[in-house]
Design an enzyme around this catalytic site. Sequence first.
Site, PDB file in Angstrom:
ATOM      1  N   ASN A  83       0.835  -1.185   0.000  1.00 17.82           N
ATOM      2  CA  ASN A  83       0.000   0.000   0.000  1.00 17.82           C
ATOM      3  C   ASN A  83       0.882   1.253   0.000  1.00 17.82           C
ATOM      4  O   ASN A  83       2.104   1.162   0.017  1.00 17.82           O
ATOM      5  CB  ASN A  83      -0.950  -0.030   1.199  1.00 17.82           C
ATOM      6  CG  ASN A  83      -2.258   0.665   0.922  1.00 17.82           C
ATOM      7  OD1 ASN A  83      -2.297   1.707   0.274  1.00 17.82           O
ATOM      8  ND2 ASN A  83      -3.344   0.097   1.429  1.00 17.82           N
ATOM      9  N   HIS A 113      22.724   0.027  12.587  1.00 14.20           N
ATOM     10  CA  HIS A 113      23.985   0.683  12.941  1.00 14.20           C
ATOM     11  C   HIS A 113      24.497   0.131  14.260  1.00 14.20           C
ATOM     12  O   HIS A 113      23.722  -0.347  15.086  1.00 14.20           O
ATOM     13  CB  HIS A 113      23.767   2.195  13.048  1.00 14.20           C
ATOM     14  CG  HIS A 113      23.218   2.785  11.796  1.00 14.20           C
ATOM     15  ND1 HIS A 113      24.007   3.121  10.734  1.00 14.20           N
ATOM     16  CD2 HIS A 113      21.949   3.058  11.412  1.00 14.20           C
ATOM     17  CE1 HIS A 113      23.266   3.598   9.751  1.00 14.20           C
ATOM     18  NE2 HIS A 113      22.000   3.564  10.143  1.00 14.20           N
ATOM     19  N   GLY A 140      -0.731  -1.475   8.678  1.00 12.06           N
ATOM     20  CA  GLY A 140      -0.145  -0.171   8.395  1.00 12.06           C
ATOM     21  C   GLY A 140       0.749   0.361   9.498  1.00 12.06           C
ATOM     22  O   GLY A 140       0.522   0.110  10.681  1.00 12.06           O
ATOM     23  N   ALA A 158      -1.478  -3.360  13.089  1.00  9.65           N
ATOM     24  CA  ALA A 158      -1.005  -2.029  12.703  1.00  9.65           C
ATOM     25  C   ALA A 158      -0.159  -1.405  13.805  1.00  9.65           C
ATOM     26  O   ALA A 158      -0.440  -1.569  14.993  1.00  9.65           O
ATOM     27  CB  ALA A 158      -2.188  -1.127  12.383  1.00  9.65           C
ATOM     28  N   ARG A 181      -2.068 -14.725  19.594  1.00  9.24           N
ATOM     29  CA  ARG A 181      -2.776 -16.023  19.522  1.00  9.24           C
ATOM     30  C   ARG A 181      -2.392 -16.745  18.239  1.00  9.24           C
ATOM     31  O   ARG A 181      -1.856 -16.141  17.313  1.00  9.24           O
ATOM     32  CB  ARG A 181      -4.282 -15.836  19.582  1.00  9.24           C
ATOM     33  CG  ARG A 181      -4.875 -15.098  18.398  1.00  9.24           C
ATOM     34  CD  ARG A 181      -6.398 -14.971  18.531  1.00  9.24           C
ATOM     35  NE  ARG A 181      -6.981 -14.296  17.402  1.00  9.24           N
ATOM     36  CZ  ARG A 181      -7.419 -14.886  16.301  1.00  9.24           C
ATOM     37  NH1 ARG A 181      -7.336 -16.192  16.184  1.00  9.24           N
ATOM     38  NH2 ARG A 181      -7.961 -14.191  15.319  1.00  9.24           N
TER      39      ARG A 181
END
Length: 186
Positions: A83, A113, A140, A158, A181
């Site tokens: 997306n 790093h 997202g 998300a 779960r």
Amino acid sequence: MPTEKEKMLHQQAYFAFDAELTRERDAAHRQCHRYNASPGCTPQKLEPLLAGFGHIGKNAYIEPPFFCDYAYNLHFGDDVYLNYGCVILDGAKVTLGNGVKLGPQVQIYTASHPIEAQLRASGEEYAHEITVGDGVWIGGSSILLSGVSIGANTVIGAGSVVTKSLPANVVAFGNPCRVSREIDNS
């Protein structure tokens, strides 16, 4: 003596501002810019522009804008969907299996790093492969950190930060991301 690119590709400490790596990042950034600036966001119009991005499977679709560091370390299976606003720092190989779905703003970071300030200030960094199994859905604004792998069919909520590898067939979320779960796929 190995080049900085060879060290990077072998997951050893390297200096990213080496001339060869800088040229390759610049080329990938130009390629991303062409892809992101392409009019008409249909798979048919954007598919030819994906040809220069590593290995991209059939029916893969990346919503612009998309950003990556090198492009040649991307290995996407068939039916992959990214997306809007995904970023992949691909100093090492990034494998997305068949049917993987990434929500908006997902970040995948193979690069990292050193903890030690002196090494970090020197420009040293490293990159470790990230593998995402078939059928995974990543919500997202999630972040996958260097070296993790995610098992097939797993769902990541998300906003999660994946700091450690996750098994197949689970729901996981949080910062740090933890298994909530198992998924019953029967």
